[in-house]
Write a protein that holds these residues in place. Structure first.
Motif, PDB file in Angstrom:
ATOM      1  N   ILE A 181       1.032  -1.328   0.069  1.00  0.00           N
ATOM      2  CA  ILE A 181      -0.026  -0.041  -0.125  1.00  0.00           C
ATOM      3  C   ILE A 181       0.585   1.074   0.073  1.00  0.00           C
ATOM      4  O   ILE A 181       0.853   2.133  -0.746  1.00  0.00           O
ATOM      5  CB  ILE A 181      -1.088   0.214   1.221  1.00  0.00           C
ATOM      6  N   ILE A 182       1.861   1.174   0.884  1.00  0.00           N
ATOM      7  CA  ILE A 182       2.387   2.326   0.621  1.00  0.00           C
ATOM      8  C   ILE A 182       3.717   2.459  -0.386  1.00  0.00           C
ATOM      9  O   ILE A 182       3.707   4.011  -0.768  1.00  0.00           O
ATOM     10  CB  ILE A 182       3.256   1.910   1.999  1.00  0.00           C
ATOM     11  N   GLN A 183       4.184   1.592  -0.999  1.00  0.00           N
ATOM     12  CA  GLN A 183       4.413   1.949  -2.156  1.00  0.00           C
ATOM     13  C   GLN A 183       3.852   2.211  -3.838  1.00  0.00           C
ATOM     14  O   GLN A 183       4.863   3.096  -4.244  1.00  0.00           O
ATOM     15  CB  GLN A 183       5.033  -0.301  -2.393  1.00  0.00           C
ATOM     16  N   ARG A 184       2.727   1.409  -3.801  1.00  0.00           N
ATOM     17  CA  ARG A 184       1.639   1.468  -4.070  1.00  0.00           C
ATOM     18  C   ARG A 184       1.528   3.172  -4.542  1.00  0.00           C
ATOM     19  O   ARG A 184       0.631   4.529  -5.403  1.00  0.00           O
ATOM     20  CB  ARG A 184       0.714   1.375  -4.380  1.00  0.00           C
ATOM     21  N   LYS A 185       1.331   3.997  -3.733  1.00  0.00           N
ATOM     22  CA  LYS A 185       1.667   5.755  -3.002  1.00  0.00           C
ATOM     23  C   LYS A 185       2.123   6.556  -3.563  1.00  0.00           C
ATOM     24  O   LYS A 185       2.087   7.722  -5.027  1.00  0.00           O
ATOM     25  CB  LYS A 185       0.583   5.990  -1.653  1.00  0.00           C
ATOM     26  N   GLY A 186       4.044   6.054  -3.622  1.00  0.00           N
ATOM     27  CA  GLY A 186       5.008   6.795  -4.580  1.00  0.00           C
ATOM     28  C   GLY A 186       5.309   7.343  -4.052  1.00  0.00           C
ATOM     29  O   GLY A 186       6.145   8.499  -4.790  1.00  0.00           O
ATOM     30  N   LYS A 187       5.087   8.279  -2.987  1.00  0.00           N
ATOM     31  CA  LYS A 187       5.824   9.556  -2.577  1.00  0.00           C
ATOM     32  C   LYS A 187       6.855   9.784  -1.727  1.00  0.00           C
ATOM     33  O   LYS A 187       7.061  10.774  -1.489  1.00  0.00           O
ATOM     34  CB  LYS A 187       3.894  10.792  -1.829  1.00  0.00           C
ATOM     35  N   TYR A 188       7.323   8.665  -1.415  1.00  0.00           N
ATOM     36  CA  TYR A 188       8.588   8.056  -0.909  1.00  0.00           C
ATOM     37  C   TYR A 188       9.722   8.317  -1.467  1.00  0.00           C
ATOM     38  O   TYR A 188       9.053   7.280  -2.604  1.00  0.00           O
ATOM     39  CB  TYR A 188       8.296   7.449   0.274  1.00  0.00           C
ATOM     40  N   PRO A 189      10.764   8.793  -1.267  1.00  0.00           N
ATOM     41  CA  PRO A 189      12.037   8.328  -2.203  1.00  0.00           C
ATOM     42  C   PRO A 189      12.624   6.743  -2.205  1.00  0.00           C
ATOM     43  O   PRO A 189      11.507   5.893  -1.435  1.00  0.00           O
ATOM     44  CB  PRO A 189      13.022   9.124  -1.299  1.00  0.00           C
ATOM     45  N   SER A 190      13.232   6.812  -3.035  1.00  0.00           N
ATOM     46  CA  SER A 190      13.894   5.299  -2.744  1.00  0.00           C
ATOM     47  C   SER A 190      14.149   4.728  -1.677  1.00  0.00           C
ATOM     48  O   SER A 190      14.974   4.954  -1.472  1.00  0.00           O
ATOM     49  CB  SER A 190      14.760   4.886  -4.263  1.00  0.00           C
ATOM     50  N   GLY A 191      14.013   3.700  -1.593  1.00  0.00           N
ATOM     51  CA  GLY A 191      14.975   2.837  -0.286  1.00  0.00           C
ATOM     52  C   GLY A 191      14.111   3.583   0.867  1.00  0.00           C
ATOM     53  O   GLY A 191      14.324   2.365   2.154  1.00  0.00           O
ATOM     54  N   PHE A 192      12.916   3.431   0.932  1.00  0.00           N
ATOM     55  CA  PHE A 192      12.075   3.859   2.192  1.00  0.00           C
ATOM     56  C   PHE A 192      11.420   2.811   2.203  1.00  0.00           C
ATOM     57  O   PHE A 192      11.364   2.878   3.724  1.00  0.00           O
ATOM     58  CB  PHE A 192      11.159   5.218   1.991  1.00  0.00           C
ATOM     59  N   VAL A 193      10.845   2.074   1.618  1.00  0.00           N
ATOM     60  CA  VAL A 193      10.332   0.871   1.620  1.00  0.00           C
ATOM     61  C   VAL A 193      10.941  -0.079   2.644  1.00  0.00           C
ATOM     62  O   VAL A 193      10.825  -1.285   3.113  1.00  0.00           O
ATOM     63  CB  VAL A 193       9.633  -0.046   0.609  1.00  0.00           C
ATOM     64  N   PHE A 194      11.991  -0.456   2.280  1.00  0.00           N
ATOM     65  CA  PHE A 194      13.457  -1.412   2.819  1.00  0.00           C
ATOM     66  C   PHE A 194      13.261  -0.883   4.180  1.00  0.00           C
ATOM     67  O   PHE A 194      13.642  -1.829   5.228  1.00  0.00           O
ATOM     68  CB  PHE A 194      14.692  -1.398   1.884  1.00  0.00           C
ATOM     69  N   GLN A 195      13.496   0.473   4.807  1.00  0.00           N
ATOM     70  CA  GLN A 195      14.167   1.114   5.577  1.00  0.00           C
ATOM     71  C   GLN A 195      12.879   0.613   6.745  1.00  0.00           C
ATOM     72  O   GLN A 195      13.005   0.168   7.760  1.00  0.00           O
ATOM     73  CB  GLN A 195      14.408   1.995   5.398  1.00  0.00           C
ATOM     74  N   LEU A 196      11.454   0.851   6.166  1.00  0.00           N
ATOM     75  CA  LEU A 196      10.787   0.749   6.774  1.00  0.00           C
ATOM     76  C   LEU A 196      10.353  -0.890   6.906  1.00  0.00           C
ATOM     77  O   LEU A 196      10.029  -1.657   8.576  1.00  0.00           O
ATOM     78  CB  LEU A 196       9.047   0.764   5.724  1.00  0.00           C
ATOM     79  N   ARG A 240      14.214   8.817  10.162  1.00  0.00           N
ATOM     80  CA  ARG A 240      14.142  10.309  10.740  1.00  0.00           C
ATOM     81  C   ARG A 240      14.148  11.493   9.701  1.00  0.00           C
ATOM     82  O   ARG A 240      14.206  12.843   9.107  1.00  0.00           O
ATOM     83  CB  ARG A 240      14.195  11.091  11.938  1.00  0.00           C
ATOM     84  N   LYS A 241      15.923  10.801   8.785  1.00  0.00           N
ATOM     85  CA  LYS A 241      16.569  11.258   7.889  1.00  0.00           C
ATOM     86  C   LYS A 241      15.643  11.860   6.761  1.00  0.00           C
ATOM     87  O   LYS A 241      15.363  12.627   5.947  1.00  0.00           O
ATOM     88  CB  LYS A 241      17.934  11.404   7.871  1.00  0.00           C
ATOM     89  N   THR A 242      15.146  10.415   6.183  1.00  0.00           N
ATOM     90  CA  THR A 242      14.748  10.402   5.370  1.00  0.00           C
ATOM     91  C   THR A 242      12.735  11.545   4.968  1.00  0.00           C
ATOM     92  O   THR A 242      12.527  12.137   3.902  1.00  0.00           O
ATOM     93  CB  THR A 242      14.249   9.146   4.928  1.00  0.00           C
ATOM     94  N   LYS A 243      12.633  11.470   6.045  1.00  0.00           N
ATOM     95  CA  LYS A 243      11.404  12.271   6.110  1.00  0.00           C
ATOM     96  C   LYS A 243      11.415  13.614   6.492  1.00  0.00           C
ATOM     97  O   LYS A 243      11.283  14.529   5.961  1.00  0.00           O
ATOM     98  CB  LYS A 243      11.013  11.896   7.752  1.00  0.00           C
ATOM     99  N   THR A 244      12.868  13.777   6.547  1.00  0.00           N
ATOM    100  CA  THR A 244      13.622  15.518   7.399  1.00  0.00           C
ATOM    101  C   THR A 244      13.665  16.016   5.673  1.00  0.00           C
ATOM    102  O   THR A 244      13.385  16.860   5.253  1.00  0.00           O
ATOM    103  CB  THR A 244      14.424  15.230   7.659  1.00  0.00           C
ATOM    104  N   VAL A 245      14.285  14.976   4.559  1.00  0.00           N
ATOM    105  CA  VAL A 245      14.249  15.565   3.510  1.00  0.00           C
ATOM    106  C   VAL A 245      12.904  15.774   2.668  1.00  0.00           C
ATOM    107  O   VAL A 245      12.580  16.765   1.807  1.00  0.00           O
ATOM    108  CB  VAL A 245      15.081  14.044   2.494  1.00  0.00           C
ATOM    109  N   ILE A 246      12.352  15.171   2.686  1.00  0.00           N
ATOM    110  CA  ILE A 246      10.988  14.640   2.740  1.00  0.00           C
ATOM    111  C   ILE A 246      10.182  15.612   2.595  1.00  0.00           C
ATOM    112  O   ILE A 246       9.383  16.605   1.863  1.00  0.00           O
ATOM    113  CB  ILE A 246       9.346  13.353   2.693  1.00  0.00           C
ATOM    114  N   SER A 247      10.222  16.312   3.817  1.00  0.00           N
ATOM    115  CA  SER A 247       9.362  17.457   4.197  1.00  0.00           C
ATOM    116  C   SER A 247       9.607  19.328   3.799  1.00  0.00           C
ATOM    117  O   SER A 247       9.744  20.306   3.568  1.00  0.00           O
ATOM    118  CB  SER A 247       9.269  17.638   6.337  1.00  0.00           C
ATOM    119  N   HIS A 248      11.282  18.962   3.232  1.00  0.00           N
ATOM    120  CA  HIS A 248      11.952  20.157   2.822  1.00  0.00           C
ATOM    121  C   HIS A 248      11.761  19.854   1.048  1.00  0.00           C
ATOM    122  O   HIS A 248      12.426  20.924   0.101  1.00  0.00           O
ATOM    123  CB  HIS A 248      13.788  19.974   2.994  1.00  0.00           C
TER     124      HIS A 248
END
Length: 248
Positions: A181-196, A240-248
């Protein structure tokens, strides 16, 4: 059902665990190459080869190292190469496989994440492998503590035990659905699904091992749980670092 479940192959009796483990690796790899062919993200041959070698070498070393360090007293007092080689744990394989991949990427100068593509093939391999763990019962150290819980099962001895392999299969199936479900939303950078995946699985294993036989090394924590804590801390900072990058 009688435990352990065995198969007769080429005139030899073989436990279900190595059969399903091998089957899981084979099917998981085929699934990975299928997804790789379909993927829009193209990685050079040198990078792919380096990552594969790094992951394999790290996973092989880590699975055996951590598997044997579950009982370090036995390892150092009565070292036996055959026992050392046959002791494995997926926790060590994942943790050191990650280290192997990161080192390989530094060697070839690849900075982008390569993890998302392997998540679902890896989960599929783990699910198949855990079927073998369950079918082996108490004859390998992949069973739970005695319990009067509703899910308690006879796994080859006189006790009702937690079928921890089935718990893990159920967890991985649910996690598969959530990550898809998270992957199909496609709004996260590469590697985020693996991190989760890594954060979720190691958190689950940290908790699951409280209902598995273990040698307590620090407090009431065993070796696998200590590794889990280290990986959890690492991925909390990564996410946390990934989310910071997304928010910026």
């Amino acid at each position: 059902m009688d435990f352990p479940v065995t198969f007769h192959i080429f005139g030899k009796t073989i436990l279900a665990h190595p059969v399903f483990e091998t089957l899981g690796i084979f099917i998981g790899m085929r699934f990975y190459f299928y997804l790789k062919r379909k993927s829009k993200e193209k990685v050079s041959f040198n990078t792919s080869a380096a990552v594969l070698i790094g992951a394999t070498a790290g996973a092989l070393f880590g699975s055996k190292l951590i598997g044997n360090l579950e009982n370090p007293y036995k390892l150092f007092e009565h070292f036996d190469f055959k026992t050392f080689w046959t002791n494995n744990t997926i926790v060590g394989g994942l943790a050191f496989g990650l280290i192997g991949v990161e080192l390989a990427k530094k060697v070839v100068g690849h900075k982008e994440s390569t993890g998302d593509l392997i998540v679902f093939p890896l989960m599929l391999a783990m699910i198949i492998g855990r079927i073998g763990c369950f079918l082996t019962g108490v004859h390998e150290e992949t069973y739970g503590l005695p319990t009067d819980f509703i899910f308690g099962m006879h796994l080859g001895d006189s006790y009702l035990r937690h079928p921890v392999a089935l718990y893990e299969i159920a967890f991985l199936v649910v996690l598969w659905i959530v990550l898809k479900i998270i992957q199909r939303k496609g709004k996260y950078p590469s590697g985020f699904v693996f991190q989760l995946f890594m954060l979720s699985y190691f958190t689950f294993r940290l908790l699951l091992d409280f209902i598995k036989p273990r040698l307590e090394l620090i407090g009431n924590l065993g070796t696998i749980q200590l590794v889990c804590i280290g990986v959890i801390i690492y991925y909390i900072f990564k996410i946390r670092k990934t989310k910071t990058v997304i928010s910026h």
